[in-house]
Write a protein that holds these residues in place. Structure first.
Motif, PDB file in Angstrom:
ATOM      1  N   ALA A  45       0.839  -1.202   0.000  1.00  0.00           N
ATOM      2  CA  ALA A  45       0.000   0.000   0.000  1.00  0.00           C
ATOM      3  C   ALA A  45       0.874   1.252   0.000  1.00  0.00           C
ATOM      4  O   ALA A  45       0.570   2.226  -0.697  1.00  0.00           O
ATOM      5  N   GLY A  46       1.960   1.226   0.744  1.00  0.00           N
ATOM      6  CA  GLY A  46       2.857   2.379   0.777  1.00  0.00           C
ATOM      7  C   GLY A  46       3.489   2.670  -0.574  1.00  0.00           C
ATOM      8  O   GLY A  46       3.756   3.821  -0.909  1.00  0.00           O
ATOM      9  N   SER A 105      -5.059   7.304  -4.336  1.00  0.00           N
ATOM     10  CA  SER A 105      -4.987   8.571  -3.627  1.00  0.00           C
ATOM     11  C   SER A 105      -4.902   8.299  -2.131  1.00  0.00           C
ATOM     12  O   SER A 105      -5.703   7.542  -1.590  1.00  0.00           O
ATOM     13  N   ASP A 106      -3.938   8.937  -1.472  1.00  0.00           N
ATOM     14  CA  ASP A 106      -3.844   8.741  -0.030  1.00  0.00           C
ATOM     15  C   ASP A 106      -4.817   9.637   0.729  1.00  0.00           C
ATOM     16  O   ASP A 106      -4.938   9.540   1.939  1.00  0.00           O
ATOM     17  N   GLY A 111     -10.445   4.589  -0.659  1.00  0.00           N
ATOM     18  CA  GLY A 111      -9.461   3.955  -1.528  1.00  0.00           C
ATOM     19  C   GLY A 111      -9.945   3.678  -2.925  1.00  0.00           C
ATOM     20  O   GLY A 111      -9.547   2.691  -3.530  1.00  0.00           O
ATOM     21  N   TYR A 137      -1.501   4.528  -9.123  1.00  0.00           N
ATOM     22  CA  TYR A 137      -1.421   4.845  -7.695  1.00  0.00           C
ATOM     23  C   TYR A 137      -2.818   5.048  -7.139  1.00  0.00           C
ATOM     24  O   TYR A 137      -3.740   5.416  -7.862  1.00  0.00           O
ATOM     25  N   ASP A 157      -0.083  11.338  -2.915  1.00  0.00           N
ATOM     26  CA  ASP A 157      -0.756  12.545  -2.452  1.00  0.00           C
ATOM     27  C   ASP A 157      -1.381  13.266  -3.648  1.00  0.00           C
ATOM     28  O   ASP A 157      -0.740  13.405  -4.688  1.00  0.00           O
ATOM     29  N   MET A 202       0.523   4.483  -2.819  1.00  0.00           N
ATOM     30  CA  MET A 202      -0.226   5.642  -2.330  1.00  0.00           C
ATOM     31  C   MET A 202       0.428   6.927  -2.840  1.00  0.00           C
ATOM     32  O   MET A 202       1.643   7.063  -2.800  1.00  0.00           O
ATOM     33  N   THR A 231     -10.362   8.158   1.701  1.00  0.00           N
ATOM     34  CA  THR A 231     -10.500   7.178   2.784  1.00  0.00           C
ATOM     35  C   THR A 231     -11.118   5.869   2.304  1.00  0.00           C
ATOM     36  O   THR A 231     -10.916   4.835   2.920  1.00  0.00           O
TER      37      THR A 231
END
Length: 119
Positions: free
Chosen positions: A36-37, A91-92, A97, A89, A42, A40, A95
């Motif tokens: 996930a990292g 979006s972080d 996802g 990707y 911004d 993700m 919420t």
């Protein structure tokens, strides 16, 4: 005495298997968090790049994007431009996802950037 020894061996086996199961669970959770990292992004980074920007400069602002989640992010998106290499990707800031950012590169430049909702 033999019955007690058998019980101790059985309890020891169950204990070892339980510890192994907990270890495997923690390993799996770690892999999901790591994946996930890597996927993700911004929303500010998405907005900060423009079509035509050099590929190296765009990729320097982003995580690798390489993970097993990539296949799920690809599904439901628009067609990829012919001859391009794309990266996906999440979006972080979303919420739920469901927001996906796709960046496609061709000839060393950002050829297309698309934002869409996962289906």
């Amino acid at each position: 005495m033999a019955q007690r020894k058998g019980c101790l061996i059985g309890c020891g086996v169950v204990l070892v298997l339980g510890i192994a199961a907990v270890g495997a669970l923690l390993f799996g959770v770690g892999k999901v968090v790591d994946a996930a990292g890597k996927t993700m992004l911004d929303p500010g980074v998405y907005r900060s790049v423009s079509v035509g920007d050099p590929e190296g400069a765009v990729r320097a602002k982003m995580p690798s994007g390489e993970s097993f989640i990539k296949a799920a992010l690809k599904s439901g998106g628009p067609a990829e431009p012919e001859g391009s290499v794309c990266t996906w990707y999440m979006s972080d800031a979303d919420t739920e996802g469901e927001t996906v950012y796709r960046f496609c590169f061709k000839d060393g430049k950002l050829a297309e950037k698309v934002e869409y909702r996962m289906k």
